[in-house]
Write an enzyme that holds these catalytic residues in place. Structure first.
Site, PDB file in Angstrom:
ATOM      1  N   GLU A  34       0.849  -1.215   0.000  1.00  0.00           N
ATOM      2  CA  GLU A  34       0.000   0.000   0.000  1.00  0.00           C
ATOM      3  C   GLU A  34       0.880   1.260   0.000  1.00  0.00           C
ATOM      4  O   GLU A  34       0.539   2.263   0.619  1.00  0.00           O
ATOM      5  CB  GLU A  34      -0.942   0.023   1.215  1.00  0.00           C
ATOM      6  CG  GLU A  34      -1.962  -1.076   1.240  1.00  0.00           C
ATOM      7  CD  GLU A  34      -3.181  -0.840   0.354  1.00  0.00           C
ATOM      8  OE1 GLU A  34      -3.316   0.240  -0.246  1.00  0.00           O
ATOM      9  OE2 GLU A  34      -4.001  -1.769   0.250  1.00  0.00           O
TER      10      GLU A  34
HETATM   11  C1  LIG Z   1       3.144  -9.921   0.099  1.00  0.00           C
HETATM   12  C2  LIG Z   1       3.032  -8.832  -0.904  1.00  0.00           C
HETATM   13  C3  LIG Z   1       1.801  -8.555  -1.480  1.00  0.00           C
HETATM   14  C4  LIG Z   1       1.684  -7.550  -2.448  1.00  0.00           C
HETATM   15  N1  LIG Z   1       0.478  -7.358  -3.073  1.00  0.00           N
HETATM   16  C5  LIG Z   1       0.424  -6.530  -4.141  1.00  0.00           C
HETATM   17  C6  LIG Z   1      -0.770  -6.467  -4.943  1.00  0.00           C
HETATM   18  O1  LIG Z   1      -1.795  -7.107  -4.635  1.00  0.00           O
HETATM   19  N2  LIG Z   1      -0.751  -5.671  -6.029  1.00  0.00           N
HETATM   20  C7  LIG Z   1       0.336  -4.947  -6.391  1.00  0.00           C
HETATM   21  O2  LIG Z   1       0.279  -4.255  -7.393  1.00  0.00           O
HETATM   22  N3  LIG Z   1       1.482  -4.986  -5.665  1.00  0.00           N
HETATM   23  C8  LIG Z   1       1.553  -5.767  -4.562  1.00  0.00           C
HETATM   24  N4  LIG Z   1       2.711  -5.843  -3.829  1.00  0.00           N
HETATM   25  C9  LIG Z   1       3.865  -5.049  -4.224  1.00  0.00           C
HETATM   26  C10 LIG Z   1       4.143  -3.907  -3.263  1.00  0.00           C
HETATM   27  O3  LIG Z   1       3.148  -2.938  -3.417  1.00  0.00           O
HETATM   28  C11 LIG Z   1       5.555  -3.392  -3.559  1.00  0.00           C
HETATM   29  O4  LIG Z   1       6.451  -4.349  -3.061  1.00  0.00           O
HETATM   30  C12 LIG Z   1       5.804  -2.037  -2.943  1.00  0.00           C
HETATM   31  O5  LIG Z   1       5.040  -1.068  -3.586  1.00  0.00           O
HETATM   32  C13 LIG Z   1       7.275  -1.631  -3.027  1.00  0.00           C
HETATM   33  O6  LIG Z   1       7.793  -1.810  -4.284  1.00  0.00           O
HETATM   34  P1  LIG Z   1       9.176  -2.603  -4.482  1.00  0.00           P
HETATM   35  O7  LIG Z   1       9.078  -3.852  -3.694  1.00  0.00           O
HETATM   36  O8  LIG Z   1       9.459  -2.690  -5.913  1.00  0.00           O
HETATM   37  O9  LIG Z   1      10.243  -1.700  -3.759  1.00  0.00           O
HETATM   38  P2  LIG Z   1      11.054  -0.492  -4.423  1.00  0.00           P
HETATM   39  O10 LIG Z   1      10.109   0.459  -5.034  1.00  0.00           O
HETATM   40  O11 LIG Z   1      12.137  -1.030  -5.250  1.00  0.00           O
HETATM   41  O12 LIG Z   1      11.664   0.156  -3.128  1.00  0.00           O
HETATM   42  C14 LIG Z   1      12.831  -0.339  -2.471  1.00  0.00           C
HETATM   43  C15 LIG Z   1      13.143   0.587  -1.313  1.00  0.00           C
HETATM   44  O13 LIG Z   1      13.432   1.903  -1.825  1.00  0.00           O
HETATM   45  C16 LIG Z   1      12.535   2.844  -1.269  1.00  0.00           C
HETATM   46  N5  LIG Z   1      12.173   3.831  -2.276  1.00  0.00           N
HETATM   47  C17 LIG Z   1      11.666   3.633  -3.509  1.00  0.00           C
HETATM   48  N6  LIG Z   1      11.445   4.786  -4.127  1.00  0.00           N
HETATM   49  C18 LIG Z   1      11.817   5.758  -3.277  1.00  0.00           C
HETATM   50  C19 LIG Z   1      11.828   7.174  -3.329  1.00  0.00           C
HETATM   51  N7  LIG Z   1      11.362   7.856  -4.371  1.00  0.00           N
HETATM   52  N8  LIG Z   1      12.313   7.841  -2.265  1.00  0.00           N
HETATM   53  C20 LIG Z   1      12.760   7.200  -1.168  1.00  0.00           C
HETATM   54  N9  LIG Z   1      12.762   5.871  -1.060  1.00  0.00           N
HETATM   55  C21 LIG Z   1      12.289   5.152  -2.092  1.00  0.00           C
HETATM   56  C22 LIG Z   1      11.322   2.034  -0.810  1.00  0.00           C
HETATM   57  O14 LIG Z   1      10.601   2.701   0.199  1.00  0.00           O
HETATM   58  C23 LIG Z   1      11.983   0.761  -0.347  1.00  0.00           C
HETATM   59  O15 LIG Z   1      12.451   0.910   0.967  1.00  0.00           O
HETATM   60  C24 LIG Z   1       2.834  -6.802  -2.821  1.00  0.00           C
HETATM   61  C25 LIG Z   1       4.064  -7.079  -2.223  1.00  0.00           C
HETATM   62  C26 LIG Z   1       4.173  -8.073  -1.292  1.00  0.00           C
HETATM   63  C27 LIG Z   1       5.529  -8.365  -0.704  1.00  0.00           C
END
Ligand SMILES: Cc1cc2nc3c(=O)[nH]c(=O)nc-3n(C[C@H](O)[C@H](O)[C@H](O)COP(=O)(O)OP(=O)(O)OC[C@H]3O[C@@H](n4cnc5c(N)ncnc54)[C@H](O)[C@@H]3O)c2cc1C
Length: 611
Positions: free
Chosen positions: A420
């Protein structure tokens, strides 16, 4: 209506709700003081809210909890049956319009259900995705045909929904997705290619809101049925927690989606993506409350049973301190979540449902509280991590093995800071939105900052003494607001609009904002209980408010110091630090005695309880 029965549709509800009608603008808590009667708290639940809460609680205890082992081992036939049962009870239809088989109830009800269903995070995640990000894109953006076709079946749990935004190379940066959509030459289909990652419910969902770029450029959303050609689901992820939920990648390989399944407008997918996540945030907060309550109950039970040094560990001050802290956080979290959803309800009450753009108006009313929703998401997800961590610590060795629920709860809670919108992204949303509102004049933050800066540089005193109930506590909230404004003022003076690029400062401003909202909610609720029942009967909420204020004030002061040290130096730094010290000055409460009092009540009741 009795607990355990399906809910009647909205029109048949005979009970009144006690939601204050005052229209309060989002973010205005930073500038205005509120009176207790202007905020909604759990003490204001109507009979209807209580019955729905009880029905949900009974469903969770009698149907979900006995099936935890099966669901943890991914017997999704059990999950689907439970979704149907939830549908029969009306638990999955509260936000669906009546015209499409729903109950169309207020957001307080939606939060009550999310809160009470969350006795087991594996199922709560499934249900939350199905009823929230699964169904709401259609509620708010669907065409008449799409609504008729899908919403009634989603409401009953006959079909299960999911939401596919994230990709392996774009999670937070979701608009940068690689999935593409191309209209077929005959105009009948969009052909989707790409992949999606970590999609909740993917293992068994029937309907997915999938985001892809039309012609590789225009970010858009599509309703994709599981059996559409070219659509497939990858293997289940092996997760740290919420193992009872399904999380899989999706593969779109020349996936044929009928043109009428385009959701919303081409190139406007971001409106769907971000609005739906925004709504999801208050529910995630409510679910964290439910999970936290279960955890503290386990902690109390164990603390009363486990003996060390000839005593039960519940007799030790350091264990009691943990129990008091956990309970205090739950109290504060409840105050924030229900205050926020009721503000939304008051704004939604003004939306004319009969006009064609009522969905747009509804979203606008909800978006007004984007700052508060992100605050709830961040605060509640960090609250539950603290609670499960201390529950684990109270269980110690037994907590670290699978025999007790503390271990699963510890793993399950962690995801809340990630999905979220990660907490980093949400912190940026909080300060970014406030800045935007300030710059556009929607929120008079800049004049308030200027007034405060002038005042601080000339007047020797922090503010006048307040009078009436909990005056010292209210004054502390005022001081926290001033500290936040002062630090934000110092930072904007230095960076102007470019402050957006100073993430650490934006993060510190968000932290102060979050704490201010939490502190104010805690005090207003205690005041409200004291007004209704007298200060003696409100002793525990008042103690909780004082404990929280003390901790929060330290954090606000520390964040303000961080900001000021980063933006000022020399004489200016010394002057600003002198102002900061004045603003942060207060007479401390005896939090050791207060925590003892709180812990005693929780131990007597065997659970989180204010009564
Ligand atoms: C169990 C589970 C269920 C999920 N369910 C869904 C779902 O139903 N639908 C869906 O679409 N997605 C889903 N997700 C995905 C989830 O929404 C993403 O994992 C989340 O949005 C973070 O994206 P990422 O993992 O690619 O991390 P990244 O975006 O790669 O981030 C990595 C780190 O960098 C930080 N970061 C990134 N950008 C910035 C910035 N601009 N400034 C500062 N810090 C930053 C983040 O906060 C994080 O700490 C799910 C994930 C999990 C693990």
């Amino acid at each position: 209506m009795h607990a355990g029965q399906p809910f009647p549709a909205r029109g048949n509800m005979a009970t009144t709700t006690a939601i204050p009608k005052t229209r309060i603008s989002g973010g205005s808590f930073l500038l205005d003081s509120r009176r207790p009667e202007e905020v909604f708290t759990p003490e204001d639940f109507s009979e209807q809210h209580q019955l729905i809460g009880q029905t949900t609680e009974e469903f969770a205890l009698n149907e979900i909890v006995p099936n935890i082992e099966k669901i943890e081992h991914k017997d999704f036939s059990v999950t689907r049956d439970l979704l149907k049962k939830a549908g029969e009870l009306g638990l999955s239809a509260v936000e669906t319009p009546e015209a499409y088989g729903g109950l169309e109830m207020d957001k307080v009800t939606a939060a009550v259900i999310a809160d009470r269903i969350a006795k087991y995070a594996g199922f709560a995640t499934t249900w939350g995705a199905h009823t929230g990000i699964g169904a709401l894109p259609i509620v708010y953006f669907g065409t008449e045909e799409q609504k008729k076709k899908y919403l009634p079946r989603l409401a009953t749990g006959e079909i299960v929904g999911a939401y596919a935004l994230s990709e392996s190379t774009s999670g937070s940066d979701a608009l940068n997705c690689r999935s593409r959509a191309q209209l077929s030459p005959d105009g009948k289909y969009y052909v989707l290619n790409g992949e999606k990652m970590w999609i909740t419910n993917a293992g068994f969902a029937d309907l997915f809101t999938v985001f892809a770029k039309v012609d590789g450029e225009k970010f858009s959303a599509f309703l994709v049925e599981r059996n559409f050609p070219g659509f497939s689901v990858g293997a289940e992820e092996h997760k740290m927690g919420i193992r009872g939920s399904s999380t899989c990648p999706l593969i779109l390989s020349d996936c044929k989606v009928p043109a009428e399944n385009l959701l919303g407008e081409i190139g406007k997918g971001h409106l769907i993506a971000f609005n739906i996540l925004n709504i999801g945030r208050f529910k995630l907060g409510a679910m964290c409350l439910g999970g936290g309550r279960v955890s503290i109950e386990h902690a109390i039970k164990y603390a009363k049973e486990r003996k060390a040094f000839g005593k039960v560990i519940a007799d030790f001050g350091l264990i009691r301190e943990k129990i008091a802290n956990m309970a205090t956080l739950l109290y504060v979290g409840e105050s924030m979540v229900y205050r926020t959803v009721a503000m939304m309800d008051a704004a939604l009450a003004d939306v004319d449902k009969s006009v064609p753009d009522s969905a747009k108006q509804t979203l606008k009313a909800i978006e007004e509280y984007a700052v508060e929703c992100s605050i709830i998401k961040v605060w509640c997800s960090e609250m539950i991590d603290y609670v499960v961590d201390e529950t684990m610590q109270i269980h110690a060795g037994y907590g670290f093995v699978e025999e007790y629920p503390a271990e699963r709860a510890y793993r399950d809670a962690r995801i809340n800071r990630i999905f979220e919108g990660t907490n980093e992204i949400n912190r940026l949303i909080i300060s970014g939105f406030l800045l935007k509102k300030a710059m556009s004049g929607q929120l008079p933050l800049m004049p308030a900052i200027k007034k405060l800066m002038d005042e601080m540089l000339s007047a020797p005193s922090v503010s006048e003494e307040l009078e009436g109930s909990l005056a010292a506590e209210r004054k502390l909230v005022e001081q926290a607001k001033k500290l936040g404004l002062f630090a934000a003022g110092a930072a904007t003076q230095k960076y102007m609009q470019a402050i957006q690029d100073q993430q650490e400062i934006m993060g510190a401003i968000a932290d102060m904002t979050i704490e201010t909202y939490a502190m104010e909610g805690a005090v207003l609720r205690a005041q409200k209980i004291a007004q209704a029942k007298g200060e003696a009967a409100a002793a525990v909420p008042i103690a909780m408010a004082r404990v929280y204020l003390t901790q929060a004030m330290e954090r606000v002061e520390s964040a303000a110091k961080r900001v000021i040290a980063a933006v000022a130096d020399g004489d200016m730094l010394r002057t600003q630090m002198a102002i900061l010290r004045r603003l942060a000055k207060y007479e401390p409460f005896n939090t050791i005695a207060l925590r003892q009092q709180i812990a005693q009540r929780m131990l007597e009741r065997g659970k989180y309880s204010l009564a």
